[in-house]
Design a protein around this motif. Structure first.
Motif, mmCIF file in Angstrom:
data_model
loop_
_atom_site.group_PDB
_atom_site.id
_atom_site.type_symbol
_atom_site.label_atom_id
_atom_site.label_comp_id
_atom_site.label_asym_id
_atom_site.label_seq_id
_atom_site.Cartn_x
_atom_site.Cartn_y
_atom_site.Cartn_z
ATOM 1 N N ALA A 1 3.790 2.148 5.021
ATOM 2 C CA ALA A 1 2.803 1.309 5.704
ATOM 3 C C ALA A 1 3.343 -0.098 5.839
ATOM 4 O O ALA A 1 4.005 -0.607 4.944
ATOM 5 C CB ALA A 1 1.485 1.300 4.940
ATOM 6 N N THR B 1 -6.204 -2.943 -2.941
ATOM 7 C CA THR B 1 -5.094 -2.605 -2.057
ATOM 8 C C THR B 1 -5.493 -1.438 -1.171
ATOM 9 O O THR B 1 -5.995 -0.428 -1.664
ATOM 10 C CB THR B 1 -3.842 -2.231 -2.875
ATOM 11 O OG1 THR B 1 -3.570 -3.281 -3.808
ATOM 12 C CG2 THR B 1 -2.639 -2.045 -1.980
ATOM 13 N N GLY C 1 0.824 -1.202 0.000
ATOM 14 C CA GLY C 1 0.000 0.000 0.000
ATOM 15 C C GLY C 1 0.855 1.247 0.000
ATOM 16 O O GLY C 1 1.924 1.308 -0.592
ATOM 17 N N SER D 1 -1.255 -1.990 6.060
ATOM 18 C CA SER D 1 -1.643 -2.086 4.651
ATOM 19 C C SER D 1 -1.965 -3.538 4.335
ATOM 20 O O SER D 1 -1.624 -4.446 5.080
ATOM 21 C CB SER D 1 -0.519 -1.589 3.726
ATOM 22 O OG SER D 1 0.625 -2.419 3.847
ATOM 23 N N SER E 1 -4.661 0.907 2.718
ATOM 24 C CA SER E 1 -3.729 1.285 3.773
ATOM 25 C C SER E 1 -4.473 2.117 4.799
ATOM 26 O O SER E 1 -5.453 2.808 4.479
ATOM 27 C CB SER E 1 -2.530 2.067 3.216
ATOM 28 O OG SER E 1 -2.959 3.301 2.659
ATOM 29 N N GLU F 1 -6.201 2.242 -2.126
ATOM 30 C CA GLU F 1 -5.110 2.657 -2.997
ATOM 31 C C GLU F 1 -5.371 2.346 -4.464
ATOM 32 O O GLU F 1 -5.085 3.157 -5.348
ATOM 33 C CB GLU F 1 -3.798 1.986 -2.554
ATOM 34 C CG GLU F 1 -3.378 2.261 -1.120
ATOM 35 C CD GLU F 1 -2.763 3.629 -0.953
ATOM 36 O OE1 GLU F 1 -2.571 4.324 -1.970
ATOM 37 O OE2 GLU F 1 -2.482 4.015 0.203
#
Length: 327
Positions: free
Chosen positions: A117, A279, A113, A286, A281, A193
């Motif tokens: 993270a 994805t 991420g 993450s 975070s 993300e």
């Protein structure tokens, strides 16, 4: 036979046999050596059975004998165990335990991420729900079905599409429209993300009949959703592309502020199995979540050249597309 009488002036060489045997036994006992050294083979007992050879432990050796057969294992050469039973090498269980990874080894995660993270620990701070049979408009969606028209039930409403698809064994034809809703589970903000397209398989399009949803002559307009993406599944590397004028990832979500993403996936030349990876975070954590159809990949197939059918409003059966005659 020599006389046992004493003759004065004469040196006597004869000794009683019992004295000689007693002397041998005394010498052995004083030397601390077991009789196994002098007599490696056991002799017969009173019943004529041959006994096993004695050992140093049996005759004055150090340490007590194990009871109940003993738990001692055989030596590598296969010599008798203290319990008197010979064990072969194959009887021993000396396999090493499986090698475990070091406790400090980091868990593998998917696509990383935001920079800085770390890997996710514990449950992800967001939920993802998928509607794989959303329709951009009531008449936009088509399905390929490996059945003749007389065996296909009338088209469903959008909310009933999953059950209809399962009953008919249908596959989205030409395009598939997805709705993905993402929501945080706590007070913290979660950053979505990216959504990445992953291919699970691709082959020639299905040679099935093509059935249009909706009813000809009925209004089929639809509104443009806020987060709208397209993906060309025929491409060498399919990827989500935001519709013109629409924002691209990343987006922020929370428990009080969910997001919905709409994806139009097109297929023409292939029968494609695919899924998405989301994805995320949040703070120092993450992770990556797989997005699919209840554990199975999405499936979309091209339909060019396939027999097309539609169901007229008020009709009783499927007819070839472009005709109004229900007979």
């Amino acid at each position: 036979m020599p006389s046992s009488r004493y003759v004065p002036g004469r040196r006597t060489r004869w000794r009683p046999r019992r004295v000689v045997l007693a002397g041998v036994a005394a010498a052995v006992a004083l030397s601390g050596v077991g009789l196994a050294v002098a007599m490696p083979d056991g002799g017969p007992d009173r019943d004529g059975h041959r006994e096993p050879a004695a050992t140093a432990r049996d005759i004055g050796g150090s340490g007590p004998r194990p009871e109940g057969g003993g738990a001692a294992t055989a030596s590598p050469s296969g010599s008798p165990s203290p319990g008197g039973t010979r064990r072969d090498k194959s009887d021993r269980h000396e396999e090493s335990a499986p090698v475990q990874p070091p406790a400090s080894s980091p868990a593998r995660t998917g696509k990383p991420g935001r920079a800085g993270a770390g890997p996710a620990s514990g449950p992800a701070p967001l939920t993802v729900s998928t509607q794989p049979h959303a329709w951009e408009s009531p008449c936009s969606q088509r399905y390929l079905v490996d059945l003749p028209p007389e065996r296909v039930v009338p088209p469903p409403l959008e909310q009933d599409a999953p059950g209809w698809v399962a009953a008919m064994g249908a596959v989205p034809s030409g395009e598939q429209f997805l709705k993905i809703t993402v929501q945080g589970t706590g007070k913290e903000t979660v950053v979505v993300e990216d959504l990445t397209v992953r291919m699970a398989g691709r082959r020639a399009p299905l040679a099935w009949n093509d059935y249009a949803m909706g009813y000809p002559g009925v209004g089929c307009g639809g509104g443009m959703p806020k987060r709208f993406f397209t993906v060309a599944l025929d491409a060498a590397r399919p990827a989500l592309v935001p519709e013109a004028g629409h924002a691209d990832f990343p987006f922020k979500v929370s428990q009080s502020d969910p997001e919905a993403y709409y994806i139009q996936a097109d297929a023409s030349a292939y029968d494609v199995r695919w899924y998405l990876e989301l994805t995320w975070s949040s703070g120092g954590r993450s992770g990556t979540l797989r997005v699919d159809d209840k554990g199975r990949p999405f499936r979309t197939s091209g339909h060019h050249g396939r027999p097309a059918y539609e169901f007229p409003l008020g009709g009783e059966k499927w007819v070839k597309a472009g005709t109004t005659d229900a007979s």
